[in-house]
Motif scaffolding. Structure first.
Motif, PDB file in Angstrom:
ATOM      1  N   SER A  21       7.206 -95.385   1.333  1.00 17.68           N
ATOM      2  CA  SER A  21       7.208 -93.962   1.679  1.00 17.68           C
ATOM      3  C   SER A  21       8.597 -93.511   2.080  1.00 17.68           C
ATOM      4  N   PHE A  22       9.290 -94.346   2.880  1.00 15.52           N
ATOM      5  CA  PHE A  22      10.637 -93.999   3.285  1.00 15.52           C
ATOM      6  C   PHE A  22      11.563 -93.929   2.074  1.00 15.52           C
ATOM      7  N   GLN A  23      11.396 -94.838   1.122  1.00 16.01           N
ATOM      8  CA  GLN A  23      12.257 -94.850  -0.048  1.00 16.01           C
ATOM      9  C   GLN A  23      12.015 -93.629  -0.922  1.00 16.01           C
ATOM     10  N   ARG A  24      10.789 -93.108  -0.926  1.00 21.08           N
ATOM     11  CA  ARG A  24      10.470 -91.944  -1.756  1.00 21.08           C
ATOM     12  C   ARG A  24      10.932 -90.643  -1.117  1.00 21.08           C
ATOM     13  N   LEU A  25      11.297 -90.670   0.159  1.00 19.63           N
ATOM     14  CA  LEU A  25      11.705 -89.450   0.854  1.00 19.63           C
ATOM     15  C   LEU A  25      13.141 -89.131   0.458  1.00 19.63           C
ATOM     16  N   ARG A  26      13.321 -88.131  -0.427  1.00 21.22           N
ATOM     17  CA  ARG A  26      14.643 -87.871  -0.995  1.00 21.22           C
ATOM     18  C   ARG A  26      15.285 -86.603  -0.442  1.00 21.22           C
ATOM     19  N   LEU A  27      14.603 -85.902   0.426  1.00 25.05           N
ATOM     20  CA  LEU A  27      15.205 -84.702   1.014  1.00 25.05           C
ATOM     21  C   LEU A  27      15.572 -84.980   2.465  1.00 25.05           C
ATOM     22  N   ASN A  28      16.455 -84.130   3.018  1.00 28.74           N
ATOM     23  CA  ASN A  28      16.875 -84.332   4.399  1.00 28.74           C
ATOM     24  C   ASN A  28      16.940 -82.992   5.122  1.00 28.74           C
ATOM     25  N   LEU A  29      17.126 -83.063   6.424  1.00 33.43           N
ATOM     26  CA  LEU A  29      17.119 -81.853   7.245  1.00 33.43           C
ATOM     27  C   LEU A  29      18.279 -80.923   6.918  1.00 33.43           C
ATOM     28  N   ARG A  30      19.420 -81.485   6.563  1.00 29.74           N
ATOM     29  CA  ARG A  30      20.566 -80.631   6.242  1.00 29.74           C
ATOM     30  C   ARG A  30      20.264 -79.781   5.004  1.00 29.74           C
ATOM     31  N   ALA A  80      24.512 -68.212   3.574  1.00 26.08           N
ATOM     32  CA  ALA A  80      23.994 -69.413   4.240  1.00 26.08           C
ATOM     33  C   ALA A  80      25.129 -70.206   4.863  1.00 26.08           C
ATOM     34  N   ALA A  81      26.238 -70.348   4.137  1.00 29.81           N
ATOM     35  CA  ALA A  81      27.366 -71.108   4.651  1.00 29.81           C
ATOM     36  C   ALA A  81      27.896 -70.485   5.938  1.00 29.81           C
ATOM     37  N   ASP A  82      27.935 -69.154   5.978  1.00 30.09           N
ATOM     38  CA  ASP A  82      28.400 -68.477   7.194  1.00 30.09           C
ATOM     39  C   ASP A  82      27.444 -68.721   8.357  1.00 30.09           C
ATOM     40  N   ARG A  83      26.150 -68.753   8.075  1.00 28.13           N
ATOM     41  CA  ARG A  83      25.144 -68.931   9.131  1.00 28.13           C
ATOM     42  C   ARG A  83      25.207 -70.323   9.762  1.00 28.13           C
ATOM     43  N   ILE A  84      25.485 -71.330   8.945  1.00 27.61           N
ATOM     44  CA  ILE A  84      25.419 -72.705   9.442  1.00 27.61           C
ATOM     45  C   ILE A  84      26.788 -73.372   9.503  1.00 27.61           C
ATOM     46  N   ALA A  85      27.837 -72.581   9.378  1.00 27.31           N
ATOM     47  CA  ALA A  85      29.216 -73.071   9.542  1.00 27.31           C
ATOM     48  C   ALA A  85      29.530 -74.235   8.602  1.00 27.31           C
ATOM     49  N   ARG A  86      29.243 -73.999   7.310  1.00 29.97           N
ATOM     50  CA  ARG A  86      29.613 -74.954   6.275  1.00 29.97           C
ATOM     51  C   ARG A  86      30.319 -74.208   5.162  1.00 29.97           C
TER      52      ARG A  86
END
Length: 304
Positions: free
Chosen positions: A9-18, A35-41
């Motif tokens: 299950s962990f290996q299949r999890l391909r998305l992340n919080l970022r 979006a970049a302005d909102r999250i400073a990226r």
């Protein structure tokens, strides 16, 4: 040993919080630049994260209309779940932005939990407003079981404990006193051992630290104790004693206010004083966190 199904299950999890953070910010702002302005990226980093998320899920989340990104059906389905995950992650992170923010789980026997800890907890939370203390109150045996089972971080008890997984630290001194209703025949007199032995007693239940010390003290000096009521609450004992001809044997900490208010009187006797040490109980194998250590120091440093 790692469960292979969980590992898969962990290996299949391909998305992340970022990636989810970029997705939500894009949904709110309408473009990866917003979006970049909102999250400073940077915009390129935001665009890459969004593309990676869509690739991981195997669907497009936005309709591209000119430079605008508008949520499509898949994006609308994902948005509330993504926002909930981000909110939960923020809550987890907040636990550690303040060293006292993580909940502190405390168990205490009745006398301590009802008469000693409330003021200490109030003082602690005034000093540390973000602190959360979850207080569980039970008799001594229940507190010992909670600490031994790692259900709480620390326990406060008024009776002896012999559990092999636990260690105790002496805490505050306590004294047992005999109380009666102001109208009791022994009120205002020097009660003899014979009169006390013939009296009807209202005591705590077995398993209580107060009952343990009361039995040891009274039986040693009276020879017999005629128990009329066994109650699981100190407050209930005080009420029954105040309304009957029964005698109670309770902690001085528990009866001080009732005596001062005139609801109860402390009997004078020739019995030697019954003193004991209230104690802090900890699991032998549990590593104490910084907040727990500071809370214990606070409790030990405040005079009662």
């Amino acid at each position: 040993m790692i469960d292979k199904s969980n590992q898969q299950s962990f290996q299949r999890l391909r998305l992340n919080l970022r990636q989810l953070e970029v997705f939500v910010a894009t949904a709110r702002g309408g473009s990866t630049r917003a979006a970049a302005d909102r999250i400073a990226r940077s915009q390129s980093a935001a665009s890459t994260s969004l593309a990676d998320l869509e690739a991981a899920l195997g669907v497009e989340l936005f309709d591209r209309i000119g430079r605008r990104l508008l949520l499509n059906e898949s994006g609308r389905a994902l948005l509330p779940k993504a926002q909930a995950l981000i909110d939960q992650a923020a809550d987890v992170q907040a636990l550690f932005t303040d060293e006292y923010a993580a909940p502190l789980r405390v168990a205490a026997s009745f006398t301590i939990g009802e008469y000693l800890l409330p003021s200490l907890v109030a003082q602690w939370t005034q000093l540390h407003p973000k602190s959360q203390i979850q207080l569980r109150i039970g008799n001594t045996s229940e507190v010992v079981a909670a600490v031994a089972g790692l259900d709480v971080d620390v326990g406060f008890i008024e009776g002896a404990q012999t559990h092999s997984d636990l260690v105790t630290r002496p805490w505050l001194a306590d004294e047992m006193v005999i109380v009666a209703a102001p109208t009791h025949p022994l009120a205002g007199r020097l009660a003899t051992a014979g009169q006390l032995a013939d009296a009807t007693w209202v005591l705590r239940e077995h398993g209580s630290g107060t009952r343990q010390i009361a039995d040891e003290w009274l039986l040693k000096h009276l020879g017999q104790v005629r128990v009329g009521f066994e109650l699981g609450s100190t407050e209930a004992i005080k009420r029954v004693v105040a309304a009957s001809d029964g005698l109670g044997c309770l902690s001085r900490h528990a009866v001080t206010q009732s005596v001062a208010d005139g609801h109860l009187v402390e009997l004078q006797t020739r019995l030697p004083k019954a003193t004991r040490k209230l104690a802090i109980v900890l699991h032998r194998e549990k590593r104490l966190g910084h907040a727990t250590r500071d809370f214990l120091a606070h409790c030990s440093g405040v005079k009662q």
